[in-house]
Enzyme design. Structure first.
Site, PDB file in Angstrom:
ATOM      1  CG  ASP A  25      -1.269 -21.807  35.231  1.00 61.22           C
ATOM      2  OD1 ASP A  25      -1.746 -22.845  34.698  1.00 61.22           O
ATOM      3  OD2 ASP A  25      -1.826 -20.697  35.158  1.00 61.22           O
ATOM      4  CG  ASN A  73      -6.498 -28.419  38.221  1.00 57.17           C
ATOM      5  OD1 ASN A  73      -5.458 -28.295  38.855  1.00 57.17           O
ATOM      6  ND2 ASN A  73      -6.947 -27.430  37.449  1.00 57.17           N
TER       7      ASN A  73
END
Ligand code: IPE
Ligand code: IPE
Ligand code: MG
Length: 245
Positions: A25, A73
């Site tokens: 991330d 996502n």
């Protein structure tokens, strides 16, 4: 300096986690800081993925699971999603072929059915080509969501019950685990989340029941092999009790 130089290093004072999970991330923030498009962050992150994967294989990690794209996502803008799909294709063609030298077994965890045919073909090819290798198992979590994984497992178990393959009373943790994408693999010992976020974001909910978490204040594209060493050191400082004393 690396803690574990090679698999053969006999004198290692630290315990190496057998299975490491990484929530890759911070790519977007890395790009933003540099006034670059988010896709540039993903490109930089993909390079780090290659380096860290190689490193994990070198030091003798047995299983590495990297979170590359979640079931959530898809909510991102179209141009970001297509940039990511383009990168996945590029990497599956190039980098994953490189993993051959390290005997890495490539597996995808997640629902492949939402990807386009070209990408699915590359995923299947990579799995097929690498399945008989004897090195580290690399799980790439793509269109992966742990809730989705658990629902799929519940459905598979229900089918078994319906068709008489198992009695309800015989369903246990081991049996349930065998219906997850990670069937046959040990649970992650350590999950690393760079980028400083203290959350799991739908990653390995079942498997992480007793996993040690290390949150690092580094964005994924800045993550180095020294950071991985640091995470392993922190892992070694933990007292894992598994509910005992
Ligand atoms: C992780 O980086 C990559 C994916 C989720 C695909 P992000 O894109 O989430 O980066 P941040 O969190 O916005 O910085
Ligand atoms: C988790 O990161 C998913 C991946 C790294 C692939 P996100 O950036 O999607 O998670 P949130 O939105 O911050 O929880
Ligand atoms: Mg993020």
């Amino acid at each position: 300096m690396a803690i574990f130089k090679k698999k053969s290093d006999a004198d290692v004072s630290l315990v190496l986690p057998e299975h490491i999970g990484i929530i890759m991330d911070g790519n977007g923030r890395w790009a933003k800081k540099r006034f670059l498009p988010r896709s540039a962050g993903h490109r930089a992150g993909a390079k780090v993925f290659r380096t860290i994967t190689r490193y994990c294989s070198d030091i003798g990690v047995k299983y590495l699971t990297v979170y590359a794209f979640s079931t959530e996502n898809w909510r991102r803008p179209n141009d970001e999603v297509s940039a990511l799909m383009g990168l996945f294709k590029e990497y599956l063609e190039e980098a994953l072929r490189d993993f051959k030298d390290d005997s890495i077994v490539v597996r995808f965890i997640g629902d492949k059915s939402q990807f386009d045919d070209e990408l699915v073909k590359l995923m299947v090819e990579n799995e097929e080509e690498s399945k008989n290798r004897d090195g580290m198992v690399l799980n790439i979590a793509m269109n992966y969501g742990s809730r989705d994984e658990i629902i799929r497992a519940v459905k598979a178990v229900s089918e078994d019950v319906k068709d008489g393959r198992i009695d309800i009373g015989a369903i246990d943790e081991k049996y349930f685990s065998s219906k997850l994408y990670t069937a046959g693999q040990p649970d992650p010992d350590l999950i690393i989340r760079p980028s400083g976020e203290y959350r799991i974001s739908n990653f390995m909910l079942w498997q992480s029941a007793y996993t040690e978490f290390v949150i690092m204040n580094k964005l994924w594209p800045d993550f180095t092999t020294e950071d991985l060493d640091e995470a392993i050191k922190l892992f070694n400082s933990r007292n894992r009790r598994f509910g005992g004393v």
